[in-house]
Design an enzyme around this catalytic site. Structure first.
Site, PDB file in Angstrom:
ATOM      1  N   ASP A   1     -26.258 -66.914  10.816  1.00 13.82           N
ATOM      2  CA  ASP A   1     -26.057 -66.860   9.365  1.00 13.82           C
ATOM      3  C   ASP A   1     -25.353 -68.130   8.892  1.00 13.82           C
ATOM      4  OD1 ASP A   1     -26.328 -65.778   6.836  1.00 13.82           O
ATOM      5  OD2 ASP A   1     -24.521 -64.551   6.973  1.00 13.82           O
TER       6      ASP A   1
ATOM      7  N   LYS B   1     -24.664 -71.107   6.664  1.00 13.82           N
ATOM      8  CA  LYS B   1     -24.868 -71.478   5.261  1.00 13.82           C
ATOM      9  C   LYS B   1     -23.553 -72.065   4.765  1.00 13.82           C
ATOM     10  CE  LYS B   1     -23.885 -66.679   4.140  1.00 13.82           C
ATOM     11  NZ  LYS B   1     -24.300 -65.439   3.550  1.00 13.82           N
TER      12      LYS B   1
ATOM     13  N   ASN C   1     -20.256 -70.212   4.792  1.00 11.54           N
ATOM     14  CA  ASN C   1     -19.612 -69.933   6.071  1.00 11.54           C
ATOM     15  C   ASN C   1     -19.048 -71.196   6.714  1.00 11.54           C
ATOM     16  OD1 ASN C   1     -20.065 -67.239   5.864  1.00 11.54           O
ATOM     17  ND2 ASN C   1     -21.944 -67.243   7.071  1.00 11.54           N
TER      18      ASN C   1
ATOM     19  N   ASP D   1     -17.238 -66.767  10.139  1.00 10.74           N
ATOM     20  CA  ASP D   1     -18.106 -65.589  10.002  1.00 10.74           C
ATOM     21  C   ASP D   1     -19.172 -65.476  11.079  1.00 10.74           C
ATOM     22  OD1 ASP D   1     -19.134 -63.249   9.202  1.00 10.74           O
ATOM     23  OD2 ASP D   1     -19.217 -63.768   7.090  1.00 10.74           O
TER      24      ASP D   1
ATOM     25  N   THR E   1     -29.180 -65.071   5.320  1.00 11.84           N
ATOM     26  CA  THR E   1     -29.459 -65.250   3.902  1.00 11.84           C
ATOM     27  C   THR E   1     -30.836 -65.868   3.749  1.00 11.84           C
ATOM     28  OG1 THR E   1     -27.131 -65.775   3.820  1.00 11.84           O
ATOM     29  CG2 THR E   1     -28.365 -66.189   1.827  1.00 11.84           C
TER      30      THR E   1
HETATM   31  C1  PIT Z   1      -9.496 -68.648   6.916  1.00 13.01           C
HETATM   32  C2  PIT Z   1      -9.592 -68.707   5.533  1.00 13.01           C
HETATM   33  C3  PIT Z   1     -10.607 -68.032   4.914  1.00 13.01           C
HETATM   34  C4  PIT Z   1     -11.536 -67.298   5.641  1.00 13.01           C
HETATM   35  C5  PIT Z   1     -11.412 -67.241   7.015  1.00 13.01           C
HETATM   36  C6  PIT Z   1     -10.397 -67.928   7.658  1.00 13.01           C
HETATM   37  C7  PIT Z   1     -12.402 -66.465   7.769  1.00 13.01           C
HETATM   38  C8  PIT Z   1     -12.621 -66.699   9.035  1.00 13.01           C
HETATM   39  C9  PIT Z   1     -13.561 -65.958   9.847  1.00 13.01           C
HETATM   40  C10 PIT Z   1     -14.234 -64.819   9.414  1.00 13.01           C
HETATM   41  C11 PIT Z   1     -15.096 -64.181  10.248  1.00 13.01           C
HETATM   42  C12 PIT Z   1     -15.320 -64.689  11.549  1.00 13.01           C
HETATM   43  C13 PIT Z   1     -14.677 -65.825  11.966  1.00 13.01           C
HETATM   44  C14 PIT Z   1     -13.803 -66.454  11.111  1.00 13.01           C
HETATM   45  O1  PIT Z   1     -16.206 -64.047  12.366  1.00 13.01           O
HETATM   46  O2  PIT Z   1     -10.722 -68.108   3.569  1.00 13.01           O
HETATM   47  O3  PIT Z   1      -8.518 -69.291   7.548  1.00 13.01           O
HETATM   48  O4  PIT Z   1     -15.784 -63.088   9.891  1.00 13.01           O
END
Ligand code: PIT
Length: 449
Positions: free
Chosen positions: A136, A138, A141, A154, A176
């Site tokens: 995913d 994009k 992310n 993500d 997406t």
């Molecule tokens: C941050 C600031 C922010 C979002 C994140 C981290 C998200 C990180 C993330 C989310 C996931 C993942 C890996 C990392 O699998 O605004 O420091 O779902």
């Protein structure tokens, strides 16, 4: 402060404001009270996870994050569980989404786009070498750290090698549509590395063009364009960039360029400095099961005290204060989070938003200076849902945040434009705003004076 809220502590972490929100998770700012270090914590509701049979997906996401330790990937620190919640403690990244940079500043200079693309390819190559496919990719992310380095986030849809079918290919369609490769749409099994690379090609195009290579309001039409790789490079792309894009956005995955070949490409190589880092040797996956089996629970403490926003949190939000660029028509790209300032009392702000949202077909749920607006109509990606929150940033100056909590980003943007007409009376206009330089009338946006 004129209003009270609840501060939550989870083990040694004190939770702060919400940084991002999805259907099943929220990402919150947090502080490690032992070390003073700031982190991000992804919070999941156990009941929801189990009800939607997502336990396996979450475990996969956590295992993936444990496998990938790279300077251009958001790092996982630890996983905690309370009776009702799962907490994924992550590296804090403060530069926002790469997506927002394009929304604010428009397309990027080719050299700037190339630097992000080099970091992206380097990190994606690393993931693939560990058998991890993101699926995913994009701009939403792709986060930026304080130094402007790219961080992939993500991994919720990521696939590990175990998920391969007998033919050695992946079979689930996800991601997406605009960034998804022809073979994934086709759903006859695909090579995760080739599919991720296609998404990287779409990302490179978006960075340099400021709009999507494949974009159609109708899903069938969109698929047709992707299927034929029917796109045109704008005049400002250099021939080196064009040629590389043509090789990445090749609809046939077997003839599509590979990452090792990209690493030899002249346009790509310009100024390329691959990241250096140390390989992790011992990876322990036991705590993931422990969280789900409730073996080691952390306690959640709630304390009633005023919400104050410290300078750090304020600065981390400030890029969102000047929204002028947002309202210029920017083909296909919209932001998921918007803020404005108001000098009206918090209660009045919320009731004005409520008044303005009702005729637009929204149901309203209020709770502690927070409010959820739920769309009645089902859109392209389900009901549009908007979270609003009021912060007092100085005596009698409030910052109002509207965040898309579900549904389609484009619909959210349309909603915000409609809503902003209804609430323009409560929006604080600074002197700069009064000149109305960059703005169409009726847009609720703020700027620094
Ligand atoms: C941050 C600031 C922010 C979002 C994140 C981290 C998200 C990180 C993330 C989310 C996931 C993942 C890996 C990392 O699998 O605004 O420091 O779902």
């Amino acid at each position: 402060m004129s209003f009270q809220s609840v501060r939550t502590k989870v083990g040694k972490y004190e939770l702060g404001r919400t940084l991002g929100e999805g259907t099943f998770a929220k990402v919150k700012f947090a502080k490690n009270l032992d070390t003073g270090e700031n982190v991000a914590i992804k919070v999941l509701d156990k009941e929801k996870v189990l009800k939607h049979k997502m336990a396996e997906q979450i475990k996969r996401e956590i295992s993936t994050l444990k496998l990938v330790k790279h300077p251009n990937i958001v790092q996982l620190y630890e996983v905690l569980g309370s009776k009702t919640k799962i907490y994924i403690v992550l590296e804090l990244v403060t530069g926002g989404e790469l997506f927002d940079r394009i929304v604010h500043q428009g397309r990027l200079q080719e050299d700037v786009a190339r630097r992000y693309f080099q970091q992206l390819i380097n990190a994606v190559d690393y993931c693939h070498s560990r058998g991890v496919y993101h699926r995913d990719l994009k701009p939403e992310n792709l986060l930026l750290d304080a130094k402007g380095n790219l961080k992939i986030s993500d991994f919720g849809l990521s696939a590990l090698p175990q998920q391969l079918w007998a033919d050695g290919l992946l079979h689930t369609t996800c991601g997406t549509p605009n960034y998804v490769s022809p073979e994934v749409i086709n759903n006859k099994g695909y090579d995760g590395a080739k599919a991720d690379l296609w998404s990287c090609g779409v990302i490179l195009f978006v960075l340099m063009a400021g709009y999507l290579p494949f974009d159609e309001p109708n899903l069938m039409m969109l698929y047709k364009k992707i299927y034929r790789a029917d796109f045109t490079c704008p005049s400002w792309f250099s021939s080196g960039a064009r040629n590389l894009l043509l090789r990445i956005l090749d609809p046939n995955p077997t003839t599509r360029i590979t990452i090792p070949e990209i690493l030899e490409n002249e346009w790509f190589k310009k100024g390329y400095r691959p990241a250096t880092f140390e390989e992790e040797e011992n990876i322990n996956l036991d705590d993931i099961e422990a969280v789900f089996n409730e073996e080691q629970l952390v306690t959640e403490e709630k304390e009633k005290k005023p919400v104050t926003m410290n300078a750090f949190e304020l600065i981390s939000m400030s890029q969102g204060l000047n929204l002028s660029a947002l309202f210029e028509q920017q083909q296909g790209l919209v932001k998921r989070e918007t803020r404005f300032t108001s000098r009206h009392p918090a209660k009045e702000i919320l009731s004005k938003i409520e008044e303005a949202a009702k005729p637009l077909g929204f149901n309203i749920k209020k709770h502690n200076y927070k409010m959820k607006l739920q769309g009645e109509k089902t859109g392209r990606k389900g009901h549009l849902s908007v979270a609003t929150e009021v912060f007092e940033v100085a005596p009698s100056l409030f910052m109002v945040e509207l965040r898309k909590a579900g549904g389609d980003t484009l619909e959210y943007h349309k909603f915000y434009k409609n809503l902003s007409t209804g609430i323009k009376d409560i929006v604080w206009k600074s002197d700069v705003d009064m000149e109305g330089k960059h703005r169409k009338s009726g847009d609720a946006s703020s700027s620094r004076s």
